[in-house]
Design an enzyme around this catalytic site. Structure first.
Site, PDB file in Angstrom:
ATOM      1  CG  ASP A   1      -1.614   1.191   1.512  1.00 38.27           C
ATOM      2  OD1 ASP A   1      -2.176   1.682   0.533  1.00 38.27           O
ATOM      3  OD2 ASP A   1      -1.660   1.660   2.651  1.00 38.27           O
TER       4      ASP A   1
ATOM      5  NE  ARG B   1      -2.811  12.172   0.601  1.00 36.07           N
ATOM      6  CZ  ARG B   1      -3.224  10.912   0.521  1.00 36.07           C
ATOM      7  NH1 ARG B   1      -2.464  10.008  -0.035  1.00 36.07           N
ATOM      8  NH2 ARG B   1      -4.391  10.563   1.001  1.00 36.07           N
TER       9      ARG B   1
ATOM     10  CG  ASP C   1      -1.861   8.875  -4.009  1.00 38.18           C
ATOM     11  OD1 ASP C   1      -2.876   9.131  -3.352  1.00 38.18           O
ATOM     12  OD2 ASP C   1      -0.711   8.881  -3.554  1.00 38.18           O
TER      13      ASP C   1
ATOM     14  CE  LYS D   1      -4.928  -0.526  -1.728  1.00 40.58           C
ATOM     15  NZ  LYS D   1      -4.557   0.139  -0.482  1.00 40.58           N
TER      16      LYS D   1
ATOM     17  CG  ASP E   1      -3.830  -1.394   3.024  1.00 36.99           C
ATOM     18  OD1 ASP E   1      -4.053  -1.179   1.827  1.00 36.99           O
ATOM     19  OD2 ASP E   1      -3.367  -0.549   3.797  1.00 36.99           O
TER      20      ASP E   1
END
Lengths: 1109, 351
Positions: free
Chosen positions: A425, A617, A699, A790, A814
Site C-alpha cells: 500500500d 496529494r 492516488d 487490492k 488493506d
C-alpha cells in the site's frame, strides 16, 4: 455573545445556504470502513422502524432488566476469554490437542502397542512420547489460560454506574445485565455495547475513542436519538423497548468516553456478545510453504516406512514357512505350550497369515519415528524461539510509534525467506501518513513560497476571553497569501482566499479539542479526526487565521482572525471512496457569496498537474450557493435519505451527487504525504533481492509516478508502460502490445496501470496477459486502485505462480490484501489496528521489511529447511539401525537398543541441538545479508530445502546407519557379545554420529550451541547408564561391562569416522569447488574480503548495468 | 503567592512528566548480545588446509591403530572344532533330531592339536551358529524379577509358554532358561585331565545383583518337554554360572558362550582330547555347534575385521588427503572472492 447572536439571527432570516464542497482528484483511501462506526444509530429504536423480523430480533426493555431477560435470558456481562476451568482443563485440552493429526498418529501407535499380540514396547515406554508432547503443550496452554483468567478477573471486577432503584449505583461489570441503564462519565470505558439515550450535551453528541477496539486514537462522534434525549431526563418513568439485531460484528462497545461529561445508555449486548468479544478472533492460521512442501517428503517417508515394514513381514513369513514343521522343536521358538496338556496348544501363534499381519504392525510400532512426528513439535518450539528473536530485534523497533515487531502468526516464520512478490500500500505504508500542507492554488494562482516561511508566521495564535488559543501543530505559511487573507473581502483575490480557507475550516469532520498547557493562559487547539488530510487542511486554515473552535452536529464555530463566527451546519455529506469527495451545507450570511468570478478551471488544472507531478496529494475546493428551492429540495431528500433504513448509504450518496454539481472552483490544495524514513533504500534493497515490488495506491497517476521515483521504485533508465484504458478492448490491446514490446528480459521496464483498467483486467482472461507482462517488469505501479481491487491483484499473482507473495499495508482497506497474500504484514501506524489485526506480522515502519525479510526471513528459512532435513535424517538413521538388526534376529522385531532408549532418542538424546540450531544458528551475519540483498535468492529458489537435498540426505542416512550397524556387527560376529551391550554401543554410536553430523553443519558455535551438542551426548550417556543400573532390566550393568573393553572404543571411533567421512568429503568438495553464494559470502565475511560498503555495492551495479546493453 | 504557583506548576510538570512516562513506556527491546543474536561465536570454515589436515590426522591415527588391532588379532591362538555333525553316529545322521531326542549314549571324543603356544588363561567356549538367541519370542521369555528375589517368583507372565508346571511357577522360568545349553566337555592333555575352571565365567554384576543368592531352582525342566540342561536345585541361581552366562542372550545368531577357563599354558603340538556329551538339540534348525579354545588379546578374540577396517579407513583418508592436495594445487580457488558470487559472475546480472 453578540457575535453569536448575530450569526443565529442571520440563520433565522436567511434561508440561503452555501455548499462548500471539496472533491478530491487524488484522494487517499478511506481511512476505515464507515460501516463500523455506529452503535448509536445502527441499533434502531422500535418506535420508528419495523425492519427486523421478530424472530431475528432481540427485544430490550429499557431500564427493565427483568423483563428483558425473562424471555430470552441474554448473556450477562461477565466475560470469559479463558478457555478452561480447573475441572474442564484436562478433558478439553486433550480434546483440542487431539485435533492435530500428529497426535492422533501417536495415539494410534500407542493404542496398537497395547494389543497383547503387538506389544513391542512396555506400557510406560509406549505412552511416554505421547505423554511428553501432551504435557509440554498442556503446560503451555495452561500458562496462557492462566493469564487470560487473570485479565478476565480484572475486567469483570471493574465498576460502572448502573441505574437501580431510583439512583445510580456502582456495580461490578460482571453483574451488568441487558436492559439496564448505565451512566458513563468522561474517560471511562464502556462496559458493554449500549444504545445511547442521552448525554451531557444538549444535542446528544458524544465523543468516543476506540483505541481498545481498533487502535484509532482519534475521536469519533455518536449521537443520541432525539426521542430518548428528552425522555431520559426522568429515568424513573422512562421505559420503552429496543428491537435490534442479534449480536453481530457490526456493533461497538468497549470504547472510551472522551470530551463528554457523561452519557446514559441502555445495555443491549453484554459479555461475550459484545463487538469487542466477537471481533476478538485469534490470529489467522496459515501453513508455511516449507511445511506444505515437506508433506511430499513425509509421504515418501511413509512409503519408505511401509516398505520397511513389508520387508520385515515378508521375510518373517518366508522364515516361518520354511521352518513350519520345526516350529515346535526350535529351541528359540517353541510354538506349543505343553504345560496344559501333553498335545499342547499353540502359544502366541495364530497361524501363518496372522503372524505376517502382526509382524507388519509390530514393525510399524517399532519404526514409528520414521515419520518424524516430533518434528512438528520441534518446529513449533523453533518458531516460538525465532519469533522471540524477531520481536526482540532492536532494529525493528519503531521509536515514533513506540512499537516493536509483532509476530502474530507463529506458523509462517520461514515463509519470510521466500518472498518473491511484494504488494505494498502507499499511504501510511511507504509514507508516514502525516500530511503536511504544502501549497495552495487559489483562483488559479499558486502560493507555495514556503521557503521564506519561518516560525514567526507559522505560530498563529489569538486571544479569546483572556486566553491565548494556539493550534497544536504549526504549519508553514506563504507570507504573500497570509497578507492577502488579511485584506478580508477587499479584493477579488482576497475574497477568494477567504472563501478558500473558510471552506477548508468548515468542510471536514474534525473535532477541535482545547487542551491546557503548563501555562494556564495558553490553550492548545488539537484537531482530532479520522483523516490526516483533513487535519492538515484544518491546521493550514488555522495558520492563516481560520481557527476552527467548536464543532457539534448542528453548528461550527470558526474564529476568523479573532472574530468568532458561528455557522449552522445544515447537512454534511461524508467522504466516501466512490464519490471521492465530501461536502457540507452551511447557513451563512448572504453577503459572503459572490458568483461573479472568472473561470479558473484551466489554471487550476495546470497547477494540479504540477502538484501531482511533485508527488503531492491534491484536493480541489469549490463552493456553490443554493437558492431556496434548491435548498428545500435537497433538504427534504436529505432528510428522507438519512432516516431511510435500507440502502441509506446509497441514497445519501445519490443526494450528495445531486447537490455536488455546478460548483464554482475556489482553489486547490496540495498536501505532501512524506515518505517514511528509509523507504527508497528499502525498496532498492528489496529489488536487488529479486523481490518484485508492486505498489497499489489510490492516488492519481502523476502522484503515484512521482512517489515511485522518490521511493526509487522507478528509476530514470526504466521504460514506463502506462495502461490507461476505458474499455475491455482497448485494455486488451494495450496489454498485448506491452507484452509484445518487452521481449528481451534484461530491459528494465515499469508497468503503470490504473484502477479503471484493472476493472477490465480482474476476473477476465486478461489476468493472464497482465501476469505475463508483470512478470517481465521490474516494478509495477497500480494507481487509483479501489480497496476491493487490492485483494484481486494479489490473488491474480498468487493463483498463477507458486512464488510467495507478501502484502503490506496499514489501513482497513488493506485488510483483504493482507489476508489474501501468503504473508500479510501490517504497519501499526496512524490508521488504526485493523490491518495489524489481520496481519501475520506487524511492525512500525516499512523499512523494517528489509531486516525482516533479508535477515530474519533468510535465517528462518535456512534454519527451518535444515532442521526439517536433519530431523528426517536423524530419525531415519535410527530406524534403519533397528531395521538392519531385524535381518539378524530371524526377522522378528527384536531391538537390541532398549525400548526406553528408542523412546528417549528423539525426545532427549537428539532433540535439543536441532531446536537450538533452528533458533540460533546463522549462516551469515546481519551486515552481510543487508549489504548483499542478492543472498535472499537462496530462499526464493528454494535452495535450503528441496527434493534433491532430501535424497542426498537419505543416501547419506543409509550409509551412516549401515556404518553404525555393520561395523560392530562384523567386529563382534562370533563373539560373546550380548544383546544389551551391543544395543548400548549402537545407541551411543547413533547419538554421537547424529550429533556430530549436526555439529559439522553448524556455522556459528557459541556457548549455547556447544552446551546443546555436547550436553546431548552426555545426557544420552547418562540415560543409557541409568537404564543399565536397573537390575530388573535384562541389560543390567551392560554399559559398564562393554565400555571397559577396548573393542567398544575402537568400534565407536571407527563408526564415527566411517559414517561421517563421505559427507565430510562431499561437503568440502561441494563447498570448495562449487560454492554457493552463501558459502562465498561466509568466507568473505570471515576473511573480511567484503570491503565495499553498501552504497558502492549498489552503485557498482548501476554503473555496471548500462554498458552491457 | 509566587512560591505557591511555582510549586504547583512544578508539581504539575512533574505529574505530567510522570504520567506521560508511564503512558508511553518504551517498548524498545532491551539490548543484549543474546537477543540481537550477536553472541560471540566461532565460525569454522572447511578450508582446504583444514580438510587435508583432518584427513591426514585421521590416517595418521587410523593406520597405526589398524596395525595394532591386526597384531592383537594375530596374537590370539584359537582352536575351533565343529562337532555337531561328526558327533552323531553315521547311521543316525539321516534323522539327527530323533537321535538327539532319543536315549542313546551321546558321548563323543574329539582330538585337538594346539597349533601354537597358548598362554593362560585359555578360554573354553561353545559356539552356536544359526541359533537366534535374539528371537523376539525368545528374548522376551524371561522374568528378571523372579531371578533376583524369591518373593517375586510368581512374576511369570512374560515366561509363557514355559511359565509354570501345574500351576506351580518354574524358577527360572521362560524359554531362555528352559533351553539352557547342556553339552559338556571333559578335556585332557596328553592323557592328563585338563582342569577347566567354571567359576567366575559370568559377569560379577550378574552374580551379585541380578541373580539372587537365595533363589533356588524350582520345578525346572519338569514339564512335558525338556529343552536343555537341568539345574542343581540345591545351588542358588547366583552360583549357577552356566545359567547366568546363558541368560545373557547373545546379540547375534553366531555367538560364543564361555564354558570355562584353562588356567595353564598349552604348548605347540599338545594334543587335547575332549570327551563331550552331545546333548543339545540344534539339529531341528540346522544350528552348528563348535568347541572353541582361545586365548584373548587386549582387544578381544580373533577377529581381523577391525584391523582391516582401520587400515582401510586410514588408507582412504590418506588417499583423499593426497587427492585433495593435488586438486588444491591444480585448481585453487581464492576464498571469499566476491567475483564468484552468482550475481557478479553471470554476465547480464541477476537471474
Amino acid at each position: 455573545m453578540d457575535s453569536r447572536n448575530s450569526i443565529d439571527h442571520h440563520h433565522h432570516n436567511d434561508s440561503i445556504s452555501g455548499v462548500s464542497s471539496r472533491w478530491s482528484l487524488s484522494s487517499k483511501d478511506p481511512p476505515s470502513e464507515k460501516s463500523l462506526s455506529a452503535i448509536w444509530d445502527r441499533s434502531m429504536l422500535s418506535m420508528s422502524q419495523k425492519e427486523i423480523k421478530d424472530e431475528d430480533a432481540r427485544l430490550v426493555y429499557i431500564n427493565d432488566a427483568e423483563r428483558t431477560n425473562e424471555r430470552f435470558d441474554f448473556t450477562g456481562n461477565s466475560i470469559k476469554t479463558a478457555k478452561y476451568s480447573v475441572f474442564t482443563f484436562l478433558p478439553r485440552n486433550l480434546f483440542e490437542q487431539f485435533h492435530r493429526v500428529a497426535y492422533v498418529y501417536f495415539l494410534v501407535i500407542a493404542v496398537l502397542n497395547q494389543l497383547p499380540q503387538l506389544a513391542v514396547f512396555g506400557r510406560g515406554a509406549s505412552i511416554m512420547p505421547l505423554a511428553f508432547v501432551l504435557l509440554v503443550s498442556a503446560i503451555k496452554d495452561a500458562y496462557e489460560d492462566f493469564r487470560r483468567h487473570r485479565s478476565d478477573r480484572v475486567e469483570n471486577n471493574r465498576l460502572a454506574l448502573v441505574f437501580e432503584e431510583g439512583r445510580f449505583r456502582e456495580k461490578q461489570w460482571k453483574y451488568i445485565r441487558v436492559g439496564e441503564v448505565v451512566k458513563v462519565v468522561s474517560n471511562q470505558t464502556l462496559p458493554c455495547d449500549m444504545v445511547l439515550l442521552a448525554t451531557s450535551d444538549p444535542t446528544g453528541v458524544v465523543y468516543v475513542q476506540t483505541t481498545n477496539l481498533d487502535g484509532e486514537s482519534n475521536l469519533k462522534t455518536r449521537y443520541a436519538k432525539q426521542e430518548t434525549l428528552q425522555k431520559a431526563a426522568d429515568l424513573e418513568t422512562f421505559n420503552g423497548f429496543i428491537k435490534c439485531e442479534k449480536p453481530n460484528r457490526n456493533i461497538y462497545g468497549g470504547c472510551e468516553l472522551k470530551n463528554t461529561e457523561w452519557a446514559l445508555g441502555v445495555v443491549v449486548y453484554a459479555g461475550g456478545e459484545t463487538k469487542a468479544m466477537l471481533n476478538n478472533s485469534g490470529a489467522p492460521s496459515k501453513r508455511s510453504r516449507l511445511e506444505t512442501r515437506m508433506n511430499l517428503e513425509i509421504i515418501l517417508l511413509s512409503l519408505f516406512l511401509i516398505a520397511l515394514c513389508t520387508t520385515a513381514a515378508a521375510t518373517a513369513a518366508v522364515w516361518l514357512r520354511r521352518h513350519r514343521d520345526d516350529l515346535d522343536t526350535i529351541l528359540f521358538y517353541r510354538r506349543k505350550d505343553y504345560s496344559e496338556r501333553p498335545g499342547g496348544k499353540n502359544h502366541n501363534y495364530y497361524g501363518w497369515g496372522w503372524e505376517i499381519f502382526f509382524t507388519f504392525f509390530m514393525a510399524v510400532i517399532v519404526y514409528q519415528i520414521m515419520i518424524p512426528i516430533s518434528l512438528y513439535i520441534s518446529m513449533e518450539l523453533v518458531r516460538i524461539g525465532q519469533a522471540y528473536f524477531m520481536t526482540r530485534d532492536d532494529q525493528m523497533y519503531d521509536e515514533s510509534s513506540n512499537s516493536s515487531f509483532q509476530c502474530r502468526a507463529l506458523n509462517i516464520n520461514e515463509d519470510l525467506g521466500q518472498i518473491k512478490y511484494l504488494f505494498s500500500d502507499k499511504t501510511g505504508t511507504l509514507t508516514d501518513n502525516k500530511m503536511e500542507f504544502q501549497s495552495a492554488c487559489i483562483g488559479g494562482v499558486d502560493y507555495s513560497d514556503w521557503k521564506s516561511a519561518d516560525s514567526e508566521h507559522g505560530g498563529y495564535s489569538i486571544e479569546v476571553d483572556g486566553n491565548i488559543l494556539k493550534p497544536k501543530m504549526r504549519v508553514r505559511v506563504d507570507p504573500e497569501l497570509l497578507e492577502l487573507t488579511k485584506d478580508g473581502y477587499a479584493t477579488k483575490e482576497a475574497k477568494r482566499a477567504n472563501e478558500f480557507f473558510l471552506s477548508l475550516a468548515a468542510c471536514n469532520t474534525i473535532v477541535p479539542i482545547v487542551t491546557n498547557t503548563s501555562d494556564p493562559n495558553v490553550k492548545l487547539v488539537d484537531y482530532q479526526g479520522e483523516s490526516p488530510d483533513e487535519q492538515a487542511l484544518v491546521y493550514a486554515a488555522a495558520a492563516y487565521g481560520f481557527l476552527l473552535i467548536e464543532r457539534t452536529s448542528g453548528h461550527i464555530v470558526i474564529n476568523v482572525r479573532g472574530e468568532m463566527q458561528r455557522y449552522n451546519v445544515l447537512g454534511l455529506h461524508e467522504f466516501d471512496s466512490d464519490r471521492k469527495r465530501m461536502s457540507v451545507i452551511l447557513g451563512c450570511p448572504d453577503t459572503v457569496m459572490d458568483e461573479s468570478y472568472g473561470d479558473v478551471i484551466e489554471e487550476t488544472k495546470k497547477q494540479l498537474h504540477a502538484y501531482s507531478s511533485d508527488g503531492l496529494r491534491t484536493l480541489v475546493v469549490g463552493m456553490r450557493k443554493l437558492n431556496d428551492s434548491e435548498f428545500e429540495q435537497w433538504h427534504s431528500s436529505f432528510e428522507a435519505a438519512s432516516t431511510a433504513l435500507i440502502g441509506r448509504a446509497g441514497l445519501l450518496r445519490k443526494v450528495a451527487g445531486n447537490i455536488e454539481t455546478n460548483l464554482r472552483i475556489v482553489g486547490a490544495t496540495a498536501i505532501e504525504d512524506k515518505l517514511q524514513r528509509g523507504v527508497p533504500e528499502a525498496i532498492e534493497s528489496l529489488r536487488i533481492a529479486g523481490i518484485k515490488v508492486w505498489v497499489l495506491t489510490g492516488d492519481k497517476q502523476e502522484t503515484a509516478i512521482s512517489i515511485g521515483f522518490s521511493s526509487r521504485l522507478l528509476t530514470r533508465n526504466m521504460r514506463q508502460i502506462v495502461i490507461n484504458s476505458n474499455s475491455l478492448d482497448s485494455c486488451r490491446r494495450s496489454l498485448e502490445e506491452a507484452n509484445a514490446s518487452i521481449e528481451s528480459n534484461d530491459e528494465s521496464v515499469a508497468l503503470i496501470i490504473d484502477g479503471t483498467s484493472l476493472i477490465y483486467v480482474l476476473d477476465s482472461d486478461l489476468e493472464d496477459v497482465l501476469f505475463q507482462v508483470a512478470c517481465k517488469c521490474s516494478a509495477i505501479l497500480c494507481c487509483r486502485v479501489a480497496p476491493f481491487q487490492k485483494a484481486g491483484i494479489v490473488a491474480l499473482v498468487k493463483n498463477r505462480t507458486s512464488d510467495m507473495t507478501l502484502a503490506i499495508g496499514d489501513g482497513a482497506n488493506d485488510v483483504s490484501m493482507i489476508q489474501m497474500a501468503d504473508v500479510g504484514v501490517g504497519i501499526s501506524g496512524q490508521e488504526g489496528r485493523q490491518a495489524v489485526m489481520a496481519s501475520d506480522f506487524a511492525m512500525g515502519q516499512f523499512r523494517f521489511l528489509v531486516p525482516l525479510l533479508l535477515v530474519h526471513g533468510h535465517w528462518n528459512y535456512q534454519r527451518m529447511g535444515y532442521m526439517i532435513l536433519y530431523n528426517f535424517y536423524r530419525n531415519a538413521v535410527f530406524v534403519l539401525i533397528l531395521f538392519w538388526y531385524v535381518l539378524f534376529t530371524c526377522y522378528t522385531l527384536t531391538t537390541a537398543i532398549t525400548e526406553w532408549s528408542s523412546v528417549l532418542y528423539s525426545v532427549i538424546y537428539t532433540s535439543v541441538p536441532t531446536i537450538i540450531i533452528g533458533i540460533l544458528d546463522k549462516d551469515l551475519g546481519r551486515r552481510t545479508l543487508l549489504n548483499h540483498p542478492q543472498l535472499y535468492g537462496v530462499g526464493q529458489r528454494g535452495e535450503g530445502y528441496s527434493t534433491t537435498l532430501f535424497w542426498y540426505m537419505m543416501f547419506d542416512t543409509i550409509w551412516q546407519s549401515a556404518a553404525i550397524f555393520f561395523i560392530p556387527l562384523f567386529a563382534y560376529w562370533g563373539s560373546t557379545i550380548d544383546t544389551s551391550s551391543l544395543g548400548d554401543l549402537w545407541t551411543i554410536a547413533a547419538v554421537v554420529v547424529v550429533n556430530l553430523h549436526l555439529a559439522m553443519d553448524i556455522i556459528r558455535w557459541n556457548w549455547i550451541t556447544h552446551a546443546a551438542i555436547w550436553g546431548s551426548i552426555v545426557a544420552a550417556c547418562i540415560c543409557v547408564i541409568v537404564i543399565d543400573v536397573i537390575p530388573t532390566l535384562p541389560g543390567y550393568w551392560a554399559i559398564f561391562e562393554v565400555t571397559s573393553t577396548w573393542m567398544f572404543w575402537f568400534c565407536l571411533l571407527a563408526i564415527v569416522v566411517t559414517s561421517l567421512l563421505p559427507r565430510f568429503a562431499i561437503k568440502y568438495l561441494g563447498e570448495y569447488y562449487r560454492p554457493s553464494d552463501v558459502r562465498i559470502a561466509r568466507e568473505a565475511e570471515k576473511l573480511g574480503t567484503f570491503i565495499e560498503p553498501q552504497g558502492t555495492e549498489i552503485e557498482m551495479n548501476q554503473i555496471g548495468d548500462p554498458p552491457r546493453r | 503567592m509566587p512560591s505557591n504557583t511555582a510549586s504547583s506548576s512544578s508539581a504539575a510538570a512533574a505529574g505530567s512528566a510522570d504520567s506521560s512516562s508511564s503512558r508511553t513506556k518504551s517498548k524498545r527491546p532491551k539490548y543484549s548480545k543474546f537477543t540481537q543474536q550477536e553472541l560471540p561465536a566461532c565460525k569454522p570454515i572447511l578450508t582446504p588446509g583444514w580438510v587435508i589436515l583432518t584427513f591426514l590426522v585421521i590416517s595418521v591415527i587410523f593406520i597405526p591403530l589398524g596395525v595394532v588391532s591386526l597384531f592383537a588379532s594375530q596374537d590370539v591362538v584359537e582352536i575351533v572344532d565343529r562337532y555337531d555333525n561328526v558327533c552323531i553316529p553315521p547311521p543316525d545322521r539321516a534323522n539327527k533330531v530323533a537321535f538327539i531326542q532319543g536315549g542313546a549314549d551321546k558321548s563323543c571324543t574329539r582330538t585337538l592339536v594346539v597349533p601354537k603356544r597358548m598362554k593362560q588363561p585359555i578360554y573354553v567356549y561353545y559356539q552356536l551358529e544359526n541359533f537366534y538367541q535374539n528371537h523376539r519370542r525368545y528374548v522376551k521369555s524371561r522374568s528378571d524379577s523372579q531371578l533376583r528375589s524369591v518373593k517375586d517368583e510368581n512374576q511369570i507372565d512374560a515366561c509363557k509358554p514355559e511359565d509354570d508346571v501345574n500351576g506351580r511357577p518354574i524358577v527360572p522360568c521362560g524359554l531362555i532358561a528352559w533351553s539352557l545349553f547342556n553339552d559338556t566337555y571333559a578335556l585332557s592333555k596328553n592323557n592328563q585331565t585338563l582342569n577347566v575352571n567354571k567359576r567366575g565365567i559370568a559377569w560379577k554384576s550378574d552374580r551379585e545383583h541380578k541373580f539372587g543368592k537365595n533363589v533356588f531352582p524350582k520345578n525346572f525342566q519338569t514339564g512335558n518337554l525338556t529343552g536343555g540342561g537341568r539345574l542343581d536345585a540345591n545351588k542358588s541361581l547366583s552360583e549357577q554360572e552356566d545359567l547366568i552366562v546363558w541368560m545373557r542372550t547373545a546379540a547375534l545368531p553366531t555367538f560364543r558362550k564361555l564354558y570355562g577357563k584353562i588356567e595353564s599354558d598349552l604348548e605347540k603340538g599338545d594334543t587335547i582330547t575332549v570327551i563331550l556329551k552331545n546333548n543339545y538339540n540344534t539339529y531341528s534348525f540346522d544350528g552348528k555347534k563348535k568347541l572353541v579354545l582361545s586365548t584373548t588379546s587386549w582387544l578381544g578374540g580373533k577377529n581381523d575385521f577391525l584391523g582391516i577396517a582401520y587400515l582401510t579407513v586410514g588408507g582412504i583418508c590418506f588417499f583423499l588427503a593426497l587427492v585433495f592436495t593435488i586438486m588444491y594445487l591444480v585448481k585453487p580457488r581464492r576464498l571469499g572472492d566476491p567475483t564468484y558470487l552468482s550475481w557478479n559472475r553471470v554476465p547480464g546480472g541477476g537471474r
